[in-house]
Design a protein around this motif. Sequence first.
Motif, PDB file in Angstrom:
ATOM      1  N   ASP A 104       0.848  -1.184   0.000  1.00 20.98           N
ATOM      2  CA  ASP A 104       0.000   0.000   0.000  1.00 20.98           C
ATOM      3  C   ASP A 104       0.888   1.240   0.000  1.00 20.98           C
ATOM      4  O   ASP A 104       1.608   1.491   0.968  1.00 20.98           O
ATOM      5  N   ARG A 180      -3.346   2.494  -5.674  1.00 19.19           N
ATOM      6  CA  ARG A 180      -2.778   2.641  -4.327  1.00 19.19           C
ATOM      7  C   ARG A 180      -2.036   1.383  -3.931  1.00 19.19           C
ATOM      8  O   ARG A 180      -1.060   1.424  -3.170  1.00 19.19           O
ATOM      9  N   TYR A 181      -2.501   0.238  -4.442  1.00 17.17           N
ATOM     10  CA  TYR A 181      -1.977  -1.059  -4.028  1.00 17.17           C
ATOM     11  C   TYR A 181      -1.223  -1.747  -5.163  1.00 17.17           C
ATOM     12  O   TYR A 181      -1.487  -1.517  -6.345  1.00 17.17           O
TER      13      TYR A 181
END
Length: 268
Positions: A104, A180-181
């Motif tokens: 993350d 985001r990941y």
Amino acid sequence: MAATLHRLRSLLGAALAAATLSMACVSVAEAAPTPSTDGDVGAQIVGGTRASTSTYPWVVYLATSSGFQYCGGTLVAPNKVVTAAHCTEGDSASAVRVVAGRDDKNSTAGTTARVTKIWIHPSYTDATRGYDVSVLTLDRNLSQTPIKFATSADSALYTAGTSSTILGWGTTSSGGSASRYLLKATVPLTSNSSCASSYGSDFIASAMVCAGYAQGGTDTCQGDSGGPLVAGGKLIGITSWGEGCAAAGYPGVYTRVATYAPQIQAQL
């Protein structure tokens, strides 16, 4: 044909724009690679699913000193990262950070290492001409497990139809927002003849390998540049360029790692 340097430039442009809005972000402009002029660079995995660095400990990302992620990379030795030359061209080592062990991007997990040396293949001029490979030397040994990279003895790994894994934190659609990941996807390698049909003389079989589905839908994209293409437990490609992201008839183009294995090994 305007190649998309796979896949970083639109994200980089956003970072540069942000740098003009706030003095706090001035380091973004200093840290980011100098954009080339032949198209968009940037990418996230299109059609991907969540992945973890605990499963893929060797996948890392490149960030500016302010933390903006703009490219991917692959740990091939405790203090060595392979990425794309177009990710590091014109950059100073002191401006680049390598982040490992962080799924993350909004978290503080993992390790952020500084870069002490950037090696770019001396013949590199443009991703569509080959030699799109760079090796970063880190200021420390990372605890993450490196991955082996393909050599001339691994020609079988480049057979058309071979299932390969792509990973990255880039955009999930061409020109879209970055992920985001960490994401991953599985794509088959395409034949050299098929890739040449798509890209004409811009595809150089000795320097590149293509991967993707004929119908499109799954691909690397902006911000994924420099990240890994893995098959048979080895790094066989470096995310390099392509026409758009996940477009039918236009697979992603990756640096053929085996071709440059002697030069990579010399940096280790």
